[in-house]
Design a protein around this motif. Structure first.
Motif, PDB file in Angstrom:
ATOM      1  N   SER A  32       0.472  -0.060   4.430  1.00  0.00           N
ATOM      2  CA  SER A  32      -0.159  -1.393   4.377  1.00  0.00           C
ATOM      3  C   SER A  32       0.666  -2.469   5.050  1.00  0.00           C
ATOM      4  O   SER A  32       0.152  -3.552   5.358  1.00  0.00           O
ATOM      5  CB  SER A  32      -0.399  -1.795   2.919  1.00  0.00           C
ATOM      6  N   HIS A  51      -2.148  -4.525  -0.361  1.00  0.00           N
ATOM      7  CA  HIS A  51      -3.254  -5.065   0.443  1.00  0.00           C
ATOM      8  C   HIS A  51      -2.771  -5.724   1.736  1.00  0.00           C
ATOM      9  O   HIS A  51      -3.524  -6.456   2.371  1.00  0.00           O
ATOM     10  CB  HIS A  51      -4.068  -6.062  -0.391  1.00  0.00           C
ATOM     11  N   GLY A  52      -1.502  -5.450   2.090  1.00  0.00           N
ATOM     12  CA  GLY A  52      -0.926  -6.084   3.271  1.00  0.00           C
ATOM     13  C   GLY A  52      -0.374  -7.441   2.892  1.00  0.00           C
ATOM     14  O   GLY A  52      -0.760  -8.017   1.870  1.00  0.00           O
ATOM     15  N   ILE A  57      -6.304  -6.059   3.349  1.00  0.00           N
ATOM     16  CA  ILE A  57      -6.791  -4.674   3.275  1.00  0.00           C
ATOM     17  C   ILE A  57      -7.511  -4.464   1.935  1.00  0.00           C
ATOM     18  O   ILE A  57      -6.885  -4.542   0.873  1.00  0.00           O
ATOM     19  CB  ILE A  57      -5.626  -3.664   3.399  1.00  0.00           C
ATOM     20  N   VAL A  62      -7.304   0.843   1.812  1.00  0.00           N
ATOM     21  CA  VAL A  62      -5.846   1.001   1.722  1.00  0.00           C
ATOM     22  C   VAL A  62      -5.502   2.428   2.138  1.00  0.00           C
ATOM     23  O   VAL A  62      -6.187   3.382   1.744  1.00  0.00           O
ATOM     24  CB  VAL A  62      -5.371   0.746   0.267  1.00  0.00           C
ATOM     25  N   ASN A  67       1.121   4.935   2.309  1.00  0.00           N
ATOM     26  CA  ASN A  67       1.978   4.124   1.421  1.00  0.00           C
ATOM     27  C   ASN A  67       2.890   5.002   0.568  1.00  0.00           C
ATOM     28  O   ASN A  67       4.106   4.789   0.482  1.00  0.00           O
ATOM     29  CB  ASN A  67       1.123   3.252   0.502  1.00  0.00           C
TER      30      ASN A  67
END
Ligand code: HPA
Length: 251
Positions: A32, A51-52, A57, A62, A67
């Motif tokens: 992310s 979510h960035g 995101i 995602v 991640n």
């Protein structure tokens, strides 16, 4: 090193003394965002915003595999997943902090395993207890030490999103035994288990779920944001307490 995945309302850790940021490439695509490395009270921590960093995101987009793989690869010995949830139970109010102990997975179409492809050996992870028992206990003990009440037995219903649920869906989840509902808990937990990285979740109740209490006829996004802003402070305190107790590593 403990890793923290921050969700809505937690895009950074206030007391993290940042040393550097690293953009990690993975066989599963891009995480992310860059992983932020640093220390809290002298203990190493890695942080990733689910979510960035610009919160762009959505839950169903995602890249959970990238991640988890990235955090495992950079040496995470435990992952604390922070997220917001809706409450199905009347006694769990907006602002309350929940450390769930079980999951029901209603998500679909997400890349939910590292074990795929022709040259992969068939593997079935044990997922009877989806969260790591020791990490959960450390979180609960840290919350107690910080004087922050937490609910420590909640069933988390993972929904697909990005839309919120209908009232009938929430009734169904309650009949199934769920206490809280969120959109990001799966497949994150299962992927961490596949890589044998201990994983536990800490959630903030942002709102009553659809059809419940003050969400009887709708859920206001603005009120969610306000609650999260306040209560993520408690989550930060719990994580800092946990790290400060030297609980960031496992034997
Ligand atoms: N439903 C699903 N996810 C959520 C909610 C909800 O009501 N609140 C915060 N995340």
């Amino acid at each position: 090193m403990l890793a923290v995945i921050g969700g809505s309302g937690l895009s950074q850790l206030a007391n993290l003394d940042v040393s550097h940021r690293e953009v990690l490439r993975t066989p599963y695509g891009e995480p992310s965002g860059a992983v932020t490395f640093g220390q809290i009270f002298g203990h190493p921590i890695a942080f990733l915003a689910r979510h960035g960093y610009g919160h762009t995101i959505p839950p169903h987009e995602v890249n959970y595999r990238a991640n988890i793989w990235a955090l495992s690869k950079c040496g995470a010995v435990g992952i604390i997943s922070v997220a917001s949830v809706g409450s199905i139970r009347a006694d769990l109010k907006p602002g309350d902090v929940v450390i769930p102990h079980q999951i029901i997975d209603y998500t679909w179409g997400r890349k939910s395993t590292f074990h795929e492809g022709l040259d992969c050996t068939l593997t079935h992870i044990d997922f009877t207890e989806p969260y790591d028992r020791i990490l959960r206990e450390q979180l609960i003990t840290a919350a107690r030490a910080a004087g922050i009440p937490v609910s420590n037995s909640s069933v988390y219903a993972a929904t697909q999103g990005p839309r919120l649920e209908t009232a009938a869906e929430i009734n169904r989840y309650e009949r199934d035994g769920a206490d809280v509902v969120g959109m990001t808990g799966m497949p994150e937990a299962a992927l961490a288990r596949e890589l044998a990285v201990p994983y536990a979740a800490i959630s903030v109740v942002a709102n009553y779920a659809a059809g419940r209490a003050d969400s009887l006829t709708g859920i206001s996004f603005e009120s969610i944001q306000g609650v999260l802003h306040e209560s993520m402070g408690n989550v930060r305190t719990i994580i800092e307490k946990m790290v400060g107790c030297g609980n960031q590593t496992r034997p």
